[in-house]
Design a protein around this motif. Structure first.
Motif, PDB file in Angstrom:
ATOM      1  N   ASN A  58       0.862  -1.174   0.000  1.00 19.84           N
ATOM      2  CA  ASN A  58       0.000   0.000   0.000  1.00 19.84           C
ATOM      3  C   ASN A  58       0.904   1.231   0.000  1.00 19.84           C
ATOM      4  OD1 ASN A  58       0.620   0.837   2.719  1.00 19.84           O
ATOM      5  ND2 ASN A  58      -0.856  -0.646   3.492  1.00 19.84           N
ATOM      6  N   ASN A  98      -2.546   3.442  -4.657  1.00 15.78           N
ATOM      7  CA  ASN A  98      -2.651   2.832  -3.332  1.00 15.78           C
ATOM      8  C   ASN A  98      -2.132   1.400  -3.304  1.00 15.78           C
ATOM      9  OD1 ASN A  98      -3.239   2.882  -0.542  1.00 15.78           O
ATOM     10  ND2 ASN A  98      -5.026   1.627  -0.958  1.00 15.78           N
ATOM     11  N   ASP A  99      -2.334   0.634  -4.370  1.00 20.99           N
ATOM     12  CA  ASP A  99      -1.831  -0.741  -4.384  1.00 20.99           C
ATOM     13  C   ASP A  99      -0.452  -0.833  -5.030  1.00 20.99           C
ATOM     14  OD1 ASP A  99      -2.385  -0.318  -7.050  1.00 20.99           O
ATOM     15  OD2 ASP A  99      -3.826  -1.956  -7.221  1.00 20.99           O
TER      16      ASP A  99
END
Length: 146
Positions: A58, A98-99
Motif C-alpha cells: 500500500n 494505493n496498491d
C-alpha cells in the motif's frame, strides 16, 4: 560540485496534476534531501530503480520501503515537511497508486522553472540511464546529458 535535490512521495489523488505537485509539499509523506548527484541521470535513475523494486504494497508501506532502500544505497537526509529551500536544483515527486500497481515520477527543474519529466520508472530509466563512462566524459566536458 553538488547537484542538490528534494524527493517526495505523494499518493495519487484526483485533482493533483503530476506537473504541479512540486507546489504541494503539504501533501507529501516526507521530504528527502540529497546533496550530491541530484540530476535525472544520477538520482532520477536511482529513484526509478528503487520504485521498480517495490511491489504489492500500500502507499504507506511503499513510502517506508522507499526511504529504507534509498538509505541503503544513497546518502540522504529526511527533512521536516515544509517549503524547504536547500537551494535545490531538482524536486522529484513520486506518485504511487494505493496498491502500487502503478507509479509515476515527476521531475521539476527549479532553476529552469519547469517540469522536465513525467512518466513511469521504466521510461525515466530508458531516457536517462546512460553508459556511466559516457556520462562521466560528458560531465567532465561540461555538457549536459539531458
Amino acid at each position: 560540485m553538488a547537484t542538490r535535490a528534494l524527493i517526495r512521495v505523494i499518493p495519487r489523488q484526483e485533482g493533483l496534476a503530476y506537473d504541479e505537485a512540486h507546489n504541494h509539499v503539504e501533501k507529501a509523506f516526507f521530504n528527502i534531501y540529497r546533496h550530491w548527484d541530484g540530476y535525472p541521470a544520477g538520482l532520477g535513475v536511482d529513484i526509478a530503480k528503487v520504485c521498480n523494486n517495490i511491489k504489492d504494497k500500500n502507499v504507506s508501506e511503499f513510502a517506508i520501503d522507499f526511504v529504507s532502500l534509498m538509505e541503503d544505497t544513497n546518502k540522504i537526509e529526511l527533512l521536516a515537511i515544509s517549503n524547504v529551500d536547500m537551494d535545490q536544483e531538482y524536486i522529484y515527486t513520486i506518485f504511487p497508486k494505493n496498491d502500487t500497481s502503478e507509479v509515476f515520477i515527476s521531475i521539476y527543474d527549479v532553476w529552469q522553472d519547469k517540469v522536465v519529466f513525467v512518466g513511469q520508472p521504466d521510461k525515466l530509466i530508458e531516457e536517462h540511464d546512460a553508459d556511466p563512462q559516457l556520462l562521466n566524459l560528458q560531465l567532465l566536458a561540461g555538457r549536459s546529458t539531458e
